[in-house]
Scaffold this active site. Structure first.
Site, PDB file in Angstrom:
ATOM      1  N   ASP A  33       0.686  -1.101   0.026  1.00 17.02           N
ATOM      2  CA  ASP A  33      -0.070  -0.031  -0.112  1.00 17.02           C
ATOM      3  C   ASP A  33       0.760   1.056  -0.058  1.00 17.02           C
ATOM      4  O   ASP A  33       1.918   1.157   0.663  1.00 17.02           O
ATOM      5  CB  ASP A  33      -0.907   0.142   1.185  1.00 17.02           C
ATOM      6  CG  ASP A  33      -2.048   0.933   0.956  1.00 17.02           C
ATOM      7  OD1 ASP A  33      -3.290   0.733   0.883  1.00 17.02           O
ATOM      8  OD2 ASP A  33      -1.826   2.108   1.216  1.00 17.02           O
ATOM      9  N   ILE A  34       0.425   2.211  -0.889  1.00 17.57           N
ATOM     10  CA  ILE A  34       1.209   3.539  -0.901  1.00 17.57           C
ATOM     11  C   ILE A  34       1.310   4.228   0.498  1.00 17.57           C
ATOM     12  O   ILE A  34       2.279   5.023   0.496  1.00 17.57           O
ATOM     13  CB  ILE A  34       0.599   4.412  -2.043  1.00 17.57           C
ATOM     14  CG1 ILE A  34       1.910   5.111  -2.666  1.00 17.57           C
ATOM     15  CG2 ILE A  34      -0.292   5.114  -1.708  1.00 17.57           C
ATOM     16  CD1 ILE A  34       1.702   5.801  -3.896  1.00 17.57           C
ATOM     17  N   ASN A  91     -12.832  -3.269   2.162  1.00 21.03           N
ATOM     18  CA  ASN A  91     -13.821  -2.291   2.270  1.00 21.03           C
ATOM     19  C   ASN A  91     -14.654  -2.444   1.211  1.00 21.03           C
ATOM     20  O   ASN A  91     -14.238  -2.640   0.023  1.00 21.03           O
ATOM     21  CB  ASN A  91     -13.193  -0.946   2.261  1.00 21.03           C
ATOM     22  CG  ASN A  91     -12.335  -0.711   3.553  1.00 21.03           C
ATOM     23  OD1 ASN A  91     -13.173  -1.035   4.714  1.00 21.03           O
ATOM     24  ND2 ASN A  91     -11.092  -0.225   3.551  1.00 21.03           N
ATOM     25  N   GLU A  99     -12.177   3.587  -1.259  1.00 18.06           N
ATOM     26  CA  GLU A  99     -11.646   4.581  -2.105  1.00 18.06           C
ATOM     27  C   GLU A  99     -11.398   4.116  -3.603  1.00 18.06           C
ATOM     28  O   GLU A  99     -11.711   4.864  -4.593  1.00 18.06           O
ATOM     29  CB  GLU A  99     -10.294   5.067  -1.615  1.00 18.06           C
ATOM     30  CG  GLU A  99     -10.309   5.865  -0.343  1.00 18.06           C
ATOM     31  CD  GLU A  99      -9.098   6.176   0.281  1.00 18.06           C
ATOM     32  OE1 GLU A  99      -7.997   5.960  -0.716  1.00 18.06           O
ATOM     33  OE2 GLU A  99      -8.637   6.404   1.268  1.00 18.06           O
ATOM     34  N   VAL A 100     -10.785   2.991  -3.805  1.00 18.20           N
ATOM     35  CA  VAL A 100     -10.739   2.336  -5.077  1.00 18.20           C
ATOM     36  C   VAL A 100     -11.693   1.395  -5.586  1.00 18.20           C
ATOM     37  O   VAL A 100     -11.776   0.352  -4.862  1.00 18.20           O
ATOM     38  CB  VAL A 100      -9.189   1.854  -5.214  1.00 18.20           C
ATOM     39  CG1 VAL A 100      -8.910   1.251  -6.663  1.00 18.20           C
ATOM     40  CG2 VAL A 100      -8.310   2.821  -4.697  1.00 18.20           C
ATOM     41  N   HIS A 104     -10.237  -5.201  -3.734  1.00 22.01           N
ATOM     42  CA  HIS A 104      -8.897  -5.335  -3.041  1.00 22.01           C
ATOM     43  C   HIS A 104      -8.962  -5.797  -1.593  1.00 22.01           C
ATOM     44  O   HIS A 104      -9.890  -5.343  -0.984  1.00 22.01           O
ATOM     45  CB  HIS A 104      -8.039  -4.227  -2.960  1.00 22.01           C
ATOM     46  CG  HIS A 104      -8.699  -2.881  -2.614  1.00 22.01           C
ATOM     47  ND1 HIS A 104      -9.628  -2.299  -3.205  1.00 22.01           N
ATOM     48  CD2 HIS A 104      -8.573  -2.192  -1.441  1.00 22.01           C
ATOM     49  CE1 HIS A 104     -10.018  -1.228  -2.757  1.00 22.01           C
ATOM     50  NE2 HIS A 104      -9.348  -1.196  -1.462  1.00 22.01           N
ATOM     51  N   HIS A 106      -7.014  -5.785   1.885  1.00 19.07           N
ATOM     52  CA  HIS A 106      -5.664  -5.409   2.791  1.00 19.07           C
ATOM     53  C   HIS A 106      -5.143  -6.438   3.737  1.00 19.07           C
ATOM     54  O   HIS A 106      -5.905  -7.184   4.181  1.00 19.07           O
ATOM     55  CB  HIS A 106      -6.205  -4.343   3.762  1.00 19.07           C
ATOM     56  CG  HIS A 106      -6.961  -2.949   3.012  1.00 19.07           C
ATOM     57  ND1 HIS A 106      -6.057  -1.870   2.675  1.00 19.07           N
ATOM     58  CD2 HIS A 106      -8.094  -2.672   2.568  1.00 19.07           C
ATOM     59  CE1 HIS A 106      -6.647  -0.822   2.201  1.00 19.07           C
ATOM     60  NE2 HIS A 106      -8.051  -1.496   2.025  1.00 19.07           N
TER      61      HIS A 106
HETATM   62  P1  5GP Z   1      -9.681   1.570   0.349  1.00 18.50           P
HETATM   63  O1  5GP Z   1     -10.240   2.619   1.259  1.00 18.50           O
HETATM   64  O2  5GP Z   1     -10.467   1.634  -1.014  1.00 18.50           O
HETATM   65  O3  5GP Z   1     -10.101  -0.072   1.076  1.00 18.50           O
HETATM   66  O4  5GP Z   1      -8.108   1.327  -0.015  1.00 18.50           O
HETATM   67  C1  5GP Z   1      -7.446   1.855  -1.059  1.00 18.50           C
HETATM   68  C2  5GP Z   1      -6.146   1.769  -0.513  1.00 18.50           C
HETATM   69  O5  5GP Z   1      -5.344   2.013  -1.882  1.00 18.50           O
HETATM   70  C3  5GP Z   1      -5.659   2.788   0.705  1.00 18.50           C
HETATM   71  O6  5GP Z   1      -5.101   2.142   1.610  1.00 18.50           O
HETATM   72  C4  5GP Z   1      -4.687   3.595  -0.573  1.00 18.50           C
HETATM   73  O7  5GP Z   1      -3.504   3.876   0.624  1.00 18.50           O
HETATM   74  C5  5GP Z   1      -4.214   2.510  -1.408  1.00 18.50           C
HETATM   75  N1  5GP Z   1      -3.736   3.470  -2.619  1.00 18.50           N
HETATM   76  C6  5GP Z   1      -4.564   4.137  -3.494  1.00 18.50           C
HETATM   77  N2  5GP Z   1      -3.745   4.629  -4.350  1.00 18.50           N
HETATM   78  C7  5GP Z   1      -2.694   3.755  -4.372  1.00 18.50           C
HETATM   79  C8  5GP Z   1      -1.578   3.799  -5.455  1.00 18.50           C
HETATM   80  O8  5GP Z   1      -1.600   4.468  -6.417  1.00 18.50           O
HETATM   81  N3  5GP Z   1      -0.703   2.705  -5.270  1.00 18.50           N
HETATM   82  C9  5GP Z   1      -0.798   2.051  -4.241  1.00 18.50           C
HETATM   83  N4  5GP Z   1       0.174   1.081  -4.059  1.00 18.50           N
HETATM   84  N5  5GP Z   1      -1.654   1.944  -3.107  1.00 18.50           N
HETATM   85  C10 5GP Z   1      -2.736   2.946  -3.299  1.00 18.50           C
END
Ligand code: 5GP
Length: 119
Positions: A33-34, A91, A99-100, A104, A106
């Site tokens: 994760d970034i 999520n 967010e994405v 995915h 985690h």
């Molecule tokens: P969500 O809230 O959708 O479950 O988590 C999305 C995750 O994707 C977050 O933890 C965020 O830090 C990670 N993320 C967002 N953009 C990028 C990216 O460009 N590269 C990587 N490696 N992680 C990302």
């Protein structure tokens, strides 16, 4: 929710933006994760256009579903996370702050983790 093929993980899968890769096979890609929330924070994504776990398990072929979950387990094993332990989280939707919009999982570990849910 319809799948948006311009989402950031779709771009990572197409190789349009880089990632710090942990594991890859024909079904899945895992990368760091970034913005890590724990010493180990890895994301595992399936190679297919699925928004959420509900979408994935309803619509993906069985070999992809099996392959994806095997990859999640393999990342945990290869990361030596089984002992002392780790947490898996996915999520979905607004209430969970997804967010994405590409499924995915985690994987968190590397320290004694806090409470399961920050509500
Ligand atoms: P969500 O809230 O959708 O479950 O988590 C999305 C995750 O994707 C977050 O933890 C965020 O830090 C990670 N993320 C967002 N953009 C990028 C990216 O460009 N590269 C990587 N490696 N992680 C990302």
């Amino acid at each position: 929710m319809t799948y948006d093929s311009d989402n950031i993980f779709a771009k990572i899968l197409r190789g349009e933006i880089p990632c710090d890769k942990v594991y890859e096979d024909e079904f899945s890609l895992a990368f760091h994760d970034i913005n890590p929330q724990a010493p180990v924070h890895i994301l595992v994504i399936p190679k297919g256009e699925y928004v959420s776990m509900a979408d994935f398990t309803a619509n993906a072929p069985s070999d992809l579903i099996a392959g994806f979950f095997r990859a999640v387990g393999q990342v945990a094993r290869e990361g030596d996370l089984e002992d002392p332990g780790y947490r898996i989280l996915a999520n979905a939707g607004d209430d969970a702050h997804q967010e994405v919009p590409h499924l995915h999982v985690h994987i968190f570990g590397g320290k004694r983790l806090g409470p399961m849910l920050a509500a």
